[in-house]
Write a protein that holds these residues in place. Structure first.
Motif, PDB file in Angstrom:
ATOM      1  N   ILE A  81      41.609  23.879  32.285  1.00 25.54           N
ATOM      2  CA  ILE A  81      41.255  24.982  31.606  1.00 25.54           C
ATOM      3  C   ILE A  81      42.023  26.073  31.801  1.00 25.54           C
ATOM      4  CG2 ILE A  81      39.779  26.702  30.992  1.00 25.54           C
ATOM      5  CD1 ILE A  81      37.291  24.821  32.025  1.00 25.54           C
ATOM      6  N   THR A  82      43.218  26.644  31.142  1.00 25.02           N
ATOM      7  CA  THR A  82      44.233  27.508  31.266  1.00 25.02           C
ATOM      8  C   THR A  82      43.687  28.886  30.903  1.00 25.02           C
ATOM      9  OG1 THR A  82      45.090  27.474  28.993  1.00 25.02           O
ATOM     10  CG2 THR A  82      46.015  25.830  30.635  1.00 25.02           C
ATOM     11  N   PRO A  83      44.414  29.928  31.860  1.00 28.61           N
ATOM     12  CA  PRO A  83      44.065  31.053  31.703  1.00 28.61           C
ATOM     13  C   PRO A  83      44.761  31.853  30.380  1.00 28.61           C
ATOM     14  CG  PRO A  83      45.618  30.877  33.119  1.00 28.61           C
ATOM     15  CD  PRO A  83      45.242  29.619  32.939  1.00 28.61           C
ATOM     16  N   PRO A  84      44.295  32.854  29.938  1.00 27.86           N
ATOM     17  CA  PRO A  84      43.516  33.995  30.753  1.00 27.86           C
ATOM     18  C   PRO A  84      42.034  33.699  30.513  1.00 27.86           C
ATOM     19  CG  PRO A  84      44.389  35.002  28.671  1.00 27.86           C
ATOM     20  CD  PRO A  84      45.053  33.715  28.847  1.00 27.86           C
ATOM     21  N   TYR A  85      41.250  33.979  31.370  1.00 32.60           N
ATOM     22  CA  TYR A  85      39.699  33.811  31.203  1.00 32.60           C
ATOM     23  C   TYR A  85      38.893  35.021  30.931  1.00 32.60           C
ATOM     24  CZ  TYR A  85      41.669  29.895  33.933  1.00 32.60           C
ATOM     25  OH  TYR A  85      42.446  29.009  34.316  1.00 32.60           O
ATOM     26  N   LEU A  86      37.903  35.067  30.202  1.00 31.69           N
ATOM     27  CA  LEU A  86      36.996  35.895  29.923  1.00 31.69           C
ATOM     28  C   LEU A  86      35.684  35.628  31.024  1.00 31.69           C
ATOM     29  CD1 LEU A  86      35.781  37.665  26.648  1.00 31.69           C
ATOM     30  CD2 LEU A  86      34.149  37.606  28.646  1.00 31.69           C
ATOM     31  N   LEU A  87      35.489  36.340  31.826  1.00 41.42           N
ATOM     32  CA  LEU A  87      34.379  36.052  32.926  1.00 41.42           C
ATOM     33  C   LEU A  87      33.098  36.917  32.583  1.00 41.42           C
ATOM     34  CD1 LEU A  87      36.747  36.321  36.262  1.00 41.42           C
ATOM     35  CD2 LEU A  87      36.285  34.426  34.851  1.00 41.42           C
ATOM     36  N   VAL A  88      32.042  36.168  32.740  1.00 39.93           N
ATOM     37  CA  VAL A  88      30.806  36.697  32.287  1.00 39.93           C
ATOM     38  C   VAL A  88      30.061  36.337  33.751  1.00 39.93           C
ATOM     39  CG1 VAL A  88      28.612  36.761  30.812  1.00 39.93           C
ATOM     40  CG2 VAL A  88      30.907  36.176  29.885  1.00 39.93           C
ATOM     41  N   GLY A  89      29.525  37.497  34.264  1.00 38.74           N
ATOM     42  CA  GLY A  89      28.857  37.403  35.911  1.00 38.74           C
ATOM     43  C   GLY A  89      27.452  37.974  35.715  1.00 38.74           C
ATOM     44  N   HIS A  90      26.618  37.375  36.022  1.00 36.64           N
ATOM     45  CA  HIS A  90      25.089  37.949  36.239  1.00 36.64           C
ATOM     46  C   HIS A  90      24.646  38.072  37.643  1.00 36.64           C
ATOM     47  CE1 HIS A  90      20.602  37.016  36.731  1.00 36.64           C
ATOM     48  NE2 HIS A  90      20.705  38.171  36.172  1.00 36.64           N
ATOM     49  N   SER A  91      24.336  39.473  38.161  1.00 36.37           N
ATOM     50  CA  SER A  91      23.888  39.530  39.382  1.00 36.37           C
ATOM     51  C   SER A  91      24.956  39.439  40.278  1.00 36.37           C
ATOM     52  CB  SER A  91      22.593  38.747  39.551  1.00 36.37           C
ATOM     53  OG  SER A  91      21.928  39.175  40.716  1.00 36.37           O
ATOM     54  N   LEU A  92      24.809  38.583  41.271  1.00 34.48           N
ATOM     55  CA  LEU A  92      25.859  38.406  42.306  1.00 34.48           C
ATOM     56  C   LEU A  92      26.855  37.619  41.707  1.00 34.48           C
ATOM     57  CD1 LEU A  92      26.112  38.427  45.524  1.00 34.48           C
ATOM     58  CD2 LEU A  92      25.338  36.411  45.592  1.00 34.48           C
ATOM     59  N   GLY A  94      28.429  38.505  39.133  1.00 35.04           N
ATOM     60  CA  GLY A  94      29.307  39.745  38.946  1.00 35.04           C
ATOM     61  C   GLY A  94      30.297  40.263  40.073  1.00 35.04           C
ATOM     62  N   LEU A  95      29.688  39.987  41.159  1.00 34.35           N
ATOM     63  CA  LEU A  95      30.704  40.532  42.325  1.00 34.35           C
ATOM     64  C   LEU A  95      31.831  39.556  42.499  1.00 34.35           C
ATOM     65  CD1 LEU A  95      28.325  41.178  45.256  1.00 34.35           C
ATOM     66  CD2 LEU A  95      29.423  42.834  43.864  1.00 34.35           C
ATOM     67  N   TYR A  96      31.736  38.275  42.126  1.00 34.17           N
ATOM     68  CA  TYR A  96      32.685  37.123  42.006  1.00 34.17           C
ATOM     69  C   TYR A  96      33.569  37.330  40.906  1.00 34.17           C
ATOM     70  CZ  TYR A  96      29.429  35.151  45.490  1.00 34.17           C
ATOM     71  OH  TYR A  96      28.395  35.024  46.567  1.00 34.17           O
ATOM     72  N   ALA A  97      33.211  37.868  40.065  1.00 33.94           N
ATOM     73  CA  ALA A  97      33.820  38.076  38.694  1.00 33.94           C
ATOM     74  C   ALA A  97      34.892  39.201  38.955  1.00 33.94           C
ATOM     75  CB  ALA A  97      32.978  38.263  37.475  1.00 33.94           C
ATOM     76  N   ASN A  98      34.166  40.285  39.784  1.00 32.82           N
ATOM     77  CA  ASN A  98      35.019  41.578  40.226  1.00 32.82           C
ATOM     78  C   ASN A  98      36.077  40.987  40.989  1.00 32.82           C
ATOM     79  OD1 ASN A  98      35.627  44.101  41.242  1.00 32.82           O
ATOM     80  ND2 ASN A  98      33.595  44.654  40.803  1.00 32.82           N
ATOM     81  N   LEU A  99      35.741  40.129  41.958  1.00 31.82           N
ATOM     82  CA  LEU A  99      37.031  39.925  43.056  1.00 31.82           C
ATOM     83  C   LEU A  99      37.907  38.864  42.459  1.00 31.82           C
ATOM     84  CD1 LEU A  99      37.816  39.512  45.796  1.00 31.82           C
ATOM     85  CD2 LEU A  99      36.251  37.788  46.370  1.00 31.82           C
ATOM     86  N   TYR A 100      37.600  38.163  41.338  1.00 29.75           N
ATOM     87  CA  TYR A 100      38.631  37.179  40.702  1.00 29.75           C
ATOM     88  C   TYR A 100      39.244  38.051  39.936  1.00 29.75           C
ATOM     89  CZ  TYR A 100      40.235  32.800  38.592  1.00 29.75           C
ATOM     90  OH  TYR A 100      41.046  31.813  38.179  1.00 29.75           O
ATOM     91  N   ALA A 101      38.750  39.152  39.120  1.00 35.99           N
ATOM     92  CA  ALA A 101      39.799  40.099  38.280  1.00 35.99           C
ATOM     93  C   ALA A 101      40.807  40.728  39.338  1.00 35.99           C
ATOM     94  CB  ALA A 101      38.876  40.899  37.764  1.00 35.99           C
ATOM     95  N   ARG A 102      40.399  41.201  40.419  1.00 36.23           N
ATOM     96  CA  ARG A 102      41.390  41.992  41.286  1.00 36.23           C
ATOM     97  C   ARG A 102      42.130  41.033  41.925  1.00 36.23           C
ATOM     98  NH1 ARG A 102      38.592  46.915  43.417  1.00 36.23           N
ATOM     99  NH2 ARG A 102      36.668  47.279  42.227  1.00 36.23           N
ATOM    100  N   THR A 103      41.845  39.815  42.288  1.00 37.68           N
ATOM    101  CA  THR A 103      42.803  38.908  43.069  1.00 37.68           C
ATOM    102  C   THR A 103      43.813  38.117  41.992  1.00 37.68           C
ATOM    103  OG1 THR A 103      40.999  38.382  44.537  1.00 37.68           O
ATOM    104  CG2 THR A 103      42.998  36.862  44.554  1.00 37.68           C
ATOM    105  N   TYR A 104      43.407  37.821  41.090  1.00 37.96           N
ATOM    106  CA  TYR A 104      44.160  37.263  39.822  1.00 37.96           C
ATOM    107  C   TYR A 104      44.168  38.039  38.605  1.00 37.96           C
ATOM    108  CZ  TYR A 104      44.252  33.390  43.534  1.00 37.96           C
ATOM    109  OH  TYR A 104      44.299  32.790  44.695  1.00 37.96           O
TER     110      TYR A 104
END
Length: 255
Positions: A81-92, A94-104
């Motif tokens: 699955i090639t980027p870019p990705y649209l991340l949808v994060g519920h509750s916790l 969302g923290l991982y989506a937040n970190l992913y977006a900052r890291t990559y």
């Protein structure tokens, strides 16, 4: 299906962009059932259970945010699955989506937060003293959980380090952000704690220059269950805006 890493996952659809769902704490990906069945008709959709959830294998290391982001990245690579990705994060999630977006940042086109906490909310909620009965219940549950090997490396136990990793990962990228906020207080949640959560929902809007908030009046914490149409509409709107922005960039280059 089970990946080589031991993640239970479901991959549907084939049209770009790729929508990646990140579940809440110990939630299975079937919490998105009312959302993905519609979206997979027009996008590529990945659902997966993090380690220790559903049929995924148990975790063998502390589930820090960076660990979870790298595990997800490996899964995406395995499934081609090639980027870019649209991340949808519920509750916790969302923290991982937040970190992913900052890291990559180059791999993420947009983020939809579904009643997810702002990183700073974690500390703010800890300063709030919940009623004694609720504290006793919470502490009792945690003590019982520690007796079971399945929860040995719990995400919940690593949450402070995950928040620190988010703050150290750099600025959030200038990508579209949607914040879906449940307006109904859940039972047993003290009003003061809920008020803190609502205030930090507004703080999520400051992460990027392109943000939209959806106040979900019929929902508590599980917006994707009670108002799935709002989640679907937010994703569709973001995809449309991303496509329009790409078109505008193409036109400006051509001219």
């Amino acid at each position: 299906m089970i990946s080589r890493q031991g993640f239970e996952y479901a991959l549907m659809g084939f049209k770009k962009p790729s929508i990646v769902f990140l579940n809440g704490f110990r939630m299975k990906f079937d919490t998105w059932n009312q959302v993905h069945t519609t979206l997979s008709d027009r996008y590529e959709v990945l659902l997966f259970n993090r380690l220790g959830v559903g049929q995924s294998k148990k975790a063998l290391q502390h589930q820090l945010g960076k660990v979870i982001v790298e595990q997800l990245r490996d899964l995406l690579a395995e499934l081609d699955i090639t980027p870019p990705y649209l991340l949808v994060g519920h509750s916790l999630g969302g923290l991982y989506a937040n970190l992913y977006a900052r890291t990559y940042p180059d791999e993420v086109s947009g983020v939809v937060f579904v009643d997810a906490p702002h990183p700073e909310e974690i500390a703010a909620q800890r300063l709030f003293t919940a009623p004694l009965p609720l504290r006793v219940i919470n502490e009792g549950v945690k003590k019982i959980e520690k007796l079971f090997d399945k929860y040995k490396h719990s995400e919940d136990e690593c949450i402070d380090e995950t928040v620190l990793q988010i703050t150290q990962a750099g600025d959030f990228p200038a990508i579209p952000v949607a914040v879906l906020s449940g307006a109904k207080k859940m039972p047993f949640v003290p009003q003061a704690a809920f008020d803190i959560h609502l205030e930090y929902q507004k703080e999520l809007l400051k992460l990027a220059p392109y943000t939209t908030q959806y106040v979900c009046n019929e929902s508590g914490h599980f917006v994707q269950v009670t108002e799935p149409e709002v989640v679907i509409a937010a994703i569709d709107k973001m995809v449309l805006e991303l496509a329009q922005n790409e078109h505008d960039i193409y036109r400006s280059v051509a001219l």
